[in-house]
Motif scaffolding. Structure first.
Motif, PDB file in Angstrom:
ATOM      1  N   VAL A 115      50.704  57.743  31.732  1.00  0.00           N
ATOM      2  CA  VAL A 115      51.484  56.666  31.130  1.00  0.00           C
ATOM      3  C   VAL A 115      51.517  55.488  32.109  1.00  0.00           C
ATOM      4  O   VAL A 115      51.828  55.679  33.288  1.00  0.00           O
ATOM      5  N   PRO A 116      51.186  54.284  31.652  1.00  0.00           N
ATOM      6  CA  PRO A 116      51.215  53.125  32.552  1.00  0.00           C
ATOM      7  C   PRO A 116      52.629  52.857  33.057  1.00  0.00           C
ATOM      8  O   PRO A 116      53.604  52.976  32.304  1.00  0.00           O
ATOM      9  N   THR A 117      52.741  52.516  34.321  1.00  0.00           N
ATOM     10  CA  THR A 117      54.020  52.149  34.921  1.00  0.00           C
ATOM     11  C   THR A 117      53.787  51.018  35.910  1.00  0.00           C
ATOM     12  O   THR A 117      52.652  50.712  36.272  1.00  0.00           O
ATOM     13  N   LEU A 118      54.874  50.422  36.366  1.00  0.00           N
ATOM     14  CA  LEU A 118      54.761  49.436  37.432  1.00  0.00           C
ATOM     15  C   LEU A 118      54.247  50.101  38.699  1.00  0.00           C
ATOM     16  O   LEU A 118      53.442  49.535  39.448  1.00  0.00           O
ATOM     17  N   VAL A 123      51.427  48.662  34.393  1.00  0.00           N
ATOM     18  CA  VAL A 123      52.235  47.615  33.766  1.00  0.00           C
ATOM     19  C   VAL A 123      52.325  46.419  34.720  1.00  0.00           C
ATOM     20  O   VAL A 123      52.732  46.566  35.878  1.00  0.00           O
ATOM     21  N   ALA A 124      51.921  45.251  34.215  1.00  0.00           N
ATOM     22  CA  ALA A 124      51.966  44.046  35.037  1.00  0.00           C
ATOM     23  C   ALA A 124      53.407  43.589  35.234  1.00  0.00           C
ATOM     24  O   ALA A 124      54.215  43.647  34.306  1.00  0.00           O
ATOM     25  N   LYS A 125      53.728  43.129  36.431  1.00  0.00           N
ATOM     26  CA  LYS A 125      55.088  42.696  36.730  1.00  0.00           C
ATOM     27  C   LYS A 125      55.507  41.487  35.901  1.00  0.00           C
ATOM     28  O   LYS A 125      56.699  41.294  35.644  1.00  0.00           O
ATOM     29  N   ASP A 126      54.533  40.656  35.500  1.00  0.00           N
ATOM     30  CA  ASP A 126      54.871  39.463  34.720  1.00  0.00           C
ATOM     31  C   ASP A 126      54.989  39.748  33.224  1.00  0.00           C
ATOM     32  O   ASP A 126      55.258  38.855  32.428  1.00  0.00           O
ATOM     33  N   GLY A 127      54.800  41.017  32.827  1.00  0.00           N
ATOM     34  CA  GLY A 127      54.942  41.388  31.424  1.00  0.00           C
ATOM     35  C   GLY A 127      53.815  40.904  30.532  1.00  0.00           C
ATOM     36  O   GLY A 127      53.929  40.947  29.308  1.00  0.00           O
ATOM     37  N   LEU A 128      52.690  40.489  31.112  1.00  0.00           N
ATOM     38  CA  LEU A 128      51.604  39.901  30.324  1.00  0.00           C
ATOM     39  C   LEU A 128      50.456  40.867  30.042  1.00  0.00           C
ATOM     40  O   LEU A 128      49.527  40.520  29.311  1.00  0.00           O
ATOM     41  N   SER A 129      50.512  42.076  30.599  1.00  0.00           N
ATOM     42  CA  SER A 129      49.432  43.023  30.323  1.00  0.00           C
ATOM     43  C   SER A 129      49.855  44.449  30.645  1.00  0.00           C
ATOM     44  O   SER A 129      50.807  44.677  31.398  1.00  0.00           O
TER      45      SER A 129
END
Length: 596
Positions: A115-118, A123-129
């Protein structure tokens, strides 16, 4: 709970005095969603572990036949065209997403390697990808490999308006890039707080490129595989009789060791909820039955048979009445309930408010649903954080009469109220189901006392929830004045759930009646709030937006919520079947087994 308290709890998790799961449960209790709670931990450097099903078998197969009942049988087995839960559940036997939701609202990888995570960089920190790493070695049922090309194809397939896929809203506003054969990157046009939509859960089930590519766009409905799935799931397709039977056999090349346990599965459709409950709880003829929309008193009696139990999972499902904003009786170019038309009386706020106080929700809970449904004034109920505290409900016939008198709707010679030649006479439809017919009767009786004439209409469930675009009695066409059914919230986030009232989502002939806005309500303020919510990264501000959206629905009586329903299944006492209030009943069929 303020920021300082939250940071203190996170410190406890990091220090080991509070478990991650306990933290998530405390956050859900105060109204946060599980994904948002996990996101807070991830931001603070605490990794989240997915739940692990209690799977006991040590080898695949040997379990015989798993016999399941869906009294509303699937009518189509392509997840991108699965209009109702029955079609989603049927499709999910054979198709899988990259990740699925467990009952705690946590993501579990399925076709994804993780599962993708920060923390892992997904998970991108800027919420864009968000970047998904795919599991290697997965094969389609015909032996072809599952790769990133299949994911790109599903994105293009679903986002093409000509295909009229019900999943279009999850894919149309994103871009998907192939990084390598087992990695994809989903790009968002703006910061996206809830990234786990495309490729996740019911809307994320993947179909094979090599099978469906010849049927892109307006050819999408012609694909033979719409009725004969070729997926990656734990069971391989054998037979499908729409509305009647789905059969599958064990996938001997499944990508998880020692799974599945059962040699074959049968999903039998038809009948009614009571007979389905009896077949599991009392006679033991079947192992599992879906959607026990049965009076709770009957369920309790059947449980005394000792063969099975009732499992209730809470998500966001709401049994509600929709009020048609458009004219369902006038045809325009082969279409009724046209967005540009206006309902002769239901667009009068006084009429809508009167109907709202003529629905005896408490009686429906007390005498019909019991432990399986809670009377509510809200459309959006769960997670609690998004439920409005300003709304309320009541049964008040005198108030309804006063509202109608004040708006000029006067009783005629027949006792039915009218104004300017328009009578308050409505056709109120729902599916054939004992609790729903009893609910109709309760509402019809109250309306008669206020001078509103109700003609009840009951449609066979397989017809009412059909994916057939030529069928005039489907709920998506809404060719009556009022209608009732349960809409399910399949994610622990309200984004997708609340887009069913966005103006652009109106169900029309042009989109083959696949648009999610079935009431055809058009409201600029709602559209603006929804757009803001899609990009708001601050969880507190975002919650406030959804609370206001719910209040707009209630203030304008776009819908009348009746009961907040739990997912109710009848399960054999010997069957281990982990269910989730946030995903399909068949979301993890691979983990089901029969106890010795």
């Amino acid at each position: 709970m303020n920021e300082q308290e939250l940071r203190g709890l996170i410190a406890d998790v990091k220090g080991g005095s509070l478990s991650r799961r306990a933290f998530v449960r405390r956050m859900v209790a105060v109204g946060l969603t599980a994904p948002l709670a996990a996101q807070m931990l991830a931001h603070s450097g605490v990794a989240m572990a997915a739940s692990t099903p209690k799977y006991k078998p040590t080898k695949a197969g040997g379990g015989g036949v798993l016999k399941m009942l869906w009294w509303q049988g699937p009518t189509l087995l392509n997840p991108h065209f699965a209009v109702g839960t029955k079609d989603q559940d049927g499709s999910r036997i054979f198709y899988e997403p990259l990740a699925a939701w467990d009952d705690d609202g946590m993501l579990m990888p399925v076709l994804a390697a993780e599962v993708p995570t920060l923390e892992n960089g997904g998970v991108a920190k800027d919420g864009l990808s968000v970047t998904w790493k795919l599991k290697k070695g997965v094969q389609w049922h015909d032996g072809k490999p599952f790769t990133a090309d299949d994911c790109l194809f599903n994105w293009k397939y679903a986002s093409d308006p000509a295909a009229a896929a019900v999943t279009i809203s999850s894919y149309k506003d994103v871009e998907v890039q192939k990084i390598d054969d087992h990695t994809i990157k989903v790009l968002f046009s703006k910061p996206t707080p809830f990234w786990a939509d495309a490729f996740v859960g019911a809307r994320g089930c993947q179909i094979p490129k090599h099978v469906f590519e010849p049927y892109m766009g307006d050819k999408s409905r012609d694909a033979p595989a719409n009725l004969a799935p070729i997926g990656t799931g734990a069971y391989v397709f054998e037979e499908f009789k729409p509305g009647d039977l789905v059969r599958g056999k064990r996938n001997t090349n499944y990508h998880e060791a020692n799974k599945p346990y059962f040699d074959s599965v049968e999903m039998k459709g038809g009948g009614d909820a009571v007979s389905a409950a009896r077949a599991v709880l009392q006679t033991g003829e079947y192992d599992f039955a879906w959607n026990m929309q049965v009076e709770d008193a009957i369920l309790k009696r059947l449980e005394e048979g000792g063969k099975g139990r009732v499992d209730i999972t809470l998500g966001g499902s709401i049994e509600h009445i929709q009020l048609n904003n458009t004219d369902p009786w006038t045809e325009v170019d082969g279409e009724r309930s046209v967005v540009t038309s206006k309902h002769p009386s239901l667009t009068d706020p006084a009429v809508r408010q009167a109907l709202n106080v003529l629905v005896d929700r408490q009686a429906v809970e007390d005498h019909i649903y019991g432990r399986t449904g809670k009377a509510t004034p809200n459309f959006l109920n769960n997670p609690e954080r998004f439920a409005s505290k300003k709304t309320s409900f009541e049964l008040n016939i005198d108030k309804a009469i006063k509202l109608l008198d004040g708006a000029g709707w006067k009783p005629g010679a027949d006792g039915i109220r009218e104004k300017n030649g328009v009578k308050l006479k409505y056709v109120y439809q729902t599916s054939i189901n004992q609790p729903r017919q009893k609910t109709q009767a309760i509402i019809k009786q109250a309306c008669q006392k206020a001078g509103i004439d109700i003609e009840v209409k009951a449609v066979t469930a397989s017809v009412y929830f059909s994916s057939d675009v030529g069928n005039p009695d489907t709920y998506t066409k809404f060719y009556t004045d009022l209608q009732m059914y349960t809409t399910t919230q399949t994610q622990p986030d309200p984004g997708i759930f609340m887009n069913q009232f966005v103006s652009s989502e109106a169900s029309t002939k042009a989109n083959k009646w696949q648009g999610r806005n079935i009431t055809r309500w058009q409201n600029a303020e709602y559209d603006k709030l929804f757009l803001q919510g899609e990009g708001e990264l601050d969880p507190v501000k975002r919650a406030a937006l959804y609370v206001r959206m719910n209040e707009l629905l209630i203030e304008n009586v776009v819908v009348i919520p009746v009961v907040w329903r739990g997912g109710v299944a009848a399960v054999s006492n010997k069957l281990s079947a982990p269910l989730s209030g946030w995903d399909n009943n068949t979301w993890n069929l691979k983990d089901w087994f029969r106890e010795a």
